[in-house]
Write a protein that holds these residues in place. Structure first.
Motif, PDB file in Angstrom:
ATOM      1  N   THR A 213      -0.696 -17.678  -6.763  1.00 25.17           N
ATOM      2  CA  THR A 213      -1.750 -16.794  -7.276  1.00 25.17           C
ATOM      3  C   THR A 213      -1.166 -15.541  -7.926  1.00 25.17           C
ATOM      4  N   VAL A 214      -1.722 -15.170  -9.075  1.00 25.87           N
ATOM      5  CA  VAL A 214      -1.397 -13.920  -9.751  1.00 25.87           C
ATOM      6  C   VAL A 214      -2.685 -13.128  -9.933  1.00 25.87           C
ATOM      7  N   ARG A 215      -2.551 -11.855 -10.217  1.00 29.78           N
ATOM      8  CA  ARG A 215      -3.709 -11.007 -10.467  1.00 29.78           C
ATOM      9  C   ARG A 215      -3.884 -10.768 -11.957  1.00 29.78           C
ATOM     10  N   PRO A 216      -5.137 -10.622 -12.417  1.00 26.01           N
ATOM     11  CA  PRO A 216      -5.363 -10.239 -13.807  1.00 26.01           C
ATOM     12  C   PRO A 216      -4.659  -8.900 -14.086  1.00 26.01           C
ATOM     13  N   PRO A 217      -4.114  -8.711 -15.291  1.00 26.23           N
ATOM     14  CA  PRO A 217      -4.353  -9.526 -16.480  1.00 26.23           C
ATOM     15  C   PRO A 217      -3.447 -10.746 -16.629  1.00 26.23           C
ATOM     16  N   LEU A 218      -2.681 -11.091 -15.598  1.00 27.41           N
ATOM     17  CA  LEU A 218      -1.925 -12.339 -15.655  1.00 27.41           C
ATOM     18  C   LEU A 218      -2.869 -13.505 -15.407  1.00 27.41           C
TER      19      LEU A 218
END
Length: 292
Positions: free
Chosen positions: A270-275
């Motif tokens: 899992t990555v966080r936005p904006p990724l």
């Protein structure tokens, strides 16, 4: 110069991701597993909360939680990342040192109106306030030339290392005559041989957390002047690094997290936005590399 830290920094610096659960919260259990995994390899130092660690997507407390969990797990020097507003960066750096960080890396300011003189003032304010804690600079701006860096280093002797991330070995060669600091190639394995010839003493690596053998084979080859071995190591790293740099670098963090999740080192990619999450086709490409 902090001799002990500088000698360990002059090697391969592992830049690690920030593991997250599927709901996007920080996964401290995976942070510790990743720290143990990296600690078992030959990286000289470990940077947490850098660009690969999604610095801008984390709160200050989240970054400090990751510092604390990493420091308590590894035996290597941990470099904590700071940036943003000067006062906030100073307070975070002091807190990271209290948690046991061996040094801090100051992210280059992202203000679109920043000047070269402002660059010096920004770094000088932070470095002076946290002296004698060792400081690493993250240099990405080609406008910041050797006289500017020399001015800052003369004013702040606790600036002991520089991660040079301008894709121009001739620029690094001009900088590296300043030997009061340790210069590292901040552009990973593909650029490392060029940077080495220009005066770098090592390089940063996201791959090293996934497969220690490739970056360390490259480092050993560079130290011994074995050109054939260095070329072979770069070829082994190329597919991984090319995928990270595809689409303007959008998959960079996702590729590393996916590889670590496939190895079972972290629980989720899992990555966080904006990724964005790695698309299925690229996830399959990572699996096909058989790393680790």
């Amino acid at each position: 110069m902090s001799t002990d830290f500088a000698s360990q920094f002059a090697s391969v610096c592992a830049v690690v991701v920030t593991p997250m659960t599927t709901d996007g919260s920080i996964d401290l259990d995976s942070v510790r597993r990743l720290a143990r995994h990296v600690d078992g390899g030959r990286a000289g130092t470990v940077t947490v909360g850098g660009s690969v660690g999604e610095f801008l997507a984390l709160t200050a407390q989240e970054r400090l939680d990751v510092v604390a969990a990493t420091v308590e797990t590894v035996g290597k020097p941990v470099i904590a990342s700071v940036g943003g507003a000067v006062d906030a960066a100073i307070q975070e750096a002091k807190a990271a040192a209290a948690y046991g960080a061996a040094a801090v890396m100051i992210h280059q300011p992202t203000n679109p109106f920043a000047s070269v003189a402002g660059w010096v003032a920004y770094h000088r304010a932070i470095a002076s306030a946290i002296s004698p804690l060792p400081v690493v600079l993250y240099l990405r701006d080609p406008a910041v030339g050797p006289p500017t860096v020399a001015e800052l280093v003369a004013a702040c002797p606790n600036v002991v290392g520089i991660k040079h991330s301008v894709p121009d070995p001739t620029a690094l060669a001009a900088h590296a005559v300043l030997d009061q600091v340790v210069w590292l190639c901040g552009l990973a394995e593909k650029w490392a041989p060029y940077a080495w010839q220009a005066g770098a003493a090592g390089f940063t690596s996201g791959l090293i957390a996934v497969d220690d053998t490739i970056p360390m084979a490259l480092y050993d080859a560079l130290r011994t002047g074995d050109l054939d071995a260095s070329r072979a190591a770069v070829r082994r790293a190329t597919a991984f690094e090319n995928l990270r740099s595809a689409r303007g670098g959008a998959p960079s963090v996702g590729v590393v997290k996916t590889a670590l999740a496939q190895l079972g080192v972290i629980a989720s990619a899992t990555v966080r936005p904006p990724l964005e999450p790695l698309p299925p086709a690229e996830t399959e490409q990572v699996a096909a590399m058989n790393l680790g």
